[in-house]
Design an enzyme around this catalytic site. Structure first.
Site, PDB file in Angstrom:
ATOM      1  N   CYS A  45       0.837  -1.195   0.000  1.00 48.97           N
ATOM      2  CA  CYS A  45       0.000   0.000   0.000  1.00 48.97           C
ATOM      3  C   CYS A  45       0.879   1.254   0.000  1.00 48.97           C
ATOM      4  CB  CYS A  45      -0.907   0.005   1.226  1.00 48.97           C
ATOM      5  SG  CYS A  45      -2.063   1.400   1.251  1.00 48.97           S
ATOM      6  N   ASP A  47       0.413   3.806   1.654  1.00 53.44           N
ATOM      7  CA  ASP A  47       0.350   4.419   2.988  1.00 53.44           C
ATOM      8  C   ASP A  47       1.751   4.761   3.511  1.00 53.44           C
ATOM      9  OD1 ASP A  47       0.131   4.695   5.926  1.00 53.44           O
ATOM     10  OD2 ASP A  47      -1.929   4.055   5.608  1.00 53.44           O
ATOM     11  N   ARG A  49       2.885   5.074   6.301  1.00 50.92           N
ATOM     12  CA  ARG A  49       3.317   4.390   7.525  1.00 50.92           C
ATOM     13  C   ARG A  49       3.835   2.976   7.273  1.00 50.92           C
ATOM     14  NH1 ARG A  49      -2.409   5.279  10.200  1.00 50.92           N
ATOM     15  NH2 ARG A  49      -2.860   4.571   8.082  1.00 50.92           N
TER      16      ARG A  49
HETATM   17 CO    CO Z   1      -3.464   1.160   2.981  1.00 50.80          CO
END
Ligand code: CO
Length: 213
Positions: A45, A47, A49
């Site tokens: 992903c 993302d 993080r």
């Molecule tokens: Co995600």
């Protein structure tokens, strides 16, 4: 940290990192510049993080990376399909990892009924995963339902990797690459291996998806 300071800091960080790597191995960059030979393709992903190299604890050169919203592997996405083709046919990677993460915003958005404009068709493919596992998911209370959909989505994207012609062709020749499904836990920082039986997955889908003679 204000934007201006952080922007400047990045270049300072970079110089400090170069010095650190050269301190460990003076030829580090020269060796890397010659060629890459990663054993892993990581599909994860976007993302912020969930940074691939950091959570895997590996150096530059060890993992070929593709990231998008909710770690999707779509047949019509020329980007991810090109990455898989290059990783398998040219880099000869031994492992392909699809790594999702609990708390994924893309998966969460696909569980809600909001109109998100341009994001709709992308998120719809996650809704397709929900539909495939509808009855089991409906039986679960939250937050287990959300977590389970993250896991189902990872498995489904592993299946999508197995549908790629280059993956099937390469597997028939030397039984690589193996496809793995992982989930990253934002709260703990730990990677969980979903223990996908890739050979069984491939066997099961080849009835319908085989592309060789
Ligand atoms: Co995600």
């Amino acid at each position: 940290m204000p934007f201006g300071e952080m922007y400047t800091q990045i270049f300072e960080n970079n110089r400090a990192w170069v010095a650190e790597m050269k301190g460990k191995d003076p030829d580090f960059f020269e060796n890397l510049a010659r060629a890459q030979n990663p054993d892993f393709l990581y599909i994860g992903c976007s993302d912020s993080r969930v940074p691939a190299n950091v959570i895997m604890g590996v150096d530059p050169g060890q993992v070929f990376v593709h990231r998008n919203i909710a770690n999707m592997v779509l047949a019509t996405d020329l980007n991810v399909q090109s990455v898989i083709e290059y990783a398998v046919a040219h880099l000869d990677v031994k492992h392909i990892v699809v790594c999702g993460h609990y708390g994924c915003g893309g998966v969460k958005a696909a569980m809600q009924s909001a109109d998100l404009g341009l994001l709709n068709p992308w998120l719809r493919t996650i809704r397709d995963v929900y539909r495939l596992h509808h009855d089991e998911l409906q039986r679960l209370p939250e937050p287990q339902r959300f977590r389970k959909l993250v896991e189902f989505n990872v498995i489904e994207q592993c299946v999508n990797v197995a549908k790629a012609c280059s993956v099937q062709r390469h597997w028939l020749v030397d039984h690589t690459p193996t496809v793995h499904g992982w989930v990253y836990d934002l709260h703990e920082g730990l990677l969980v291996d979903l223990d996908l039986d890739f050979e069984a997955v491939l066997e099961r889908i080849r009835d319908v998806y085989r592309l060789d003679g």
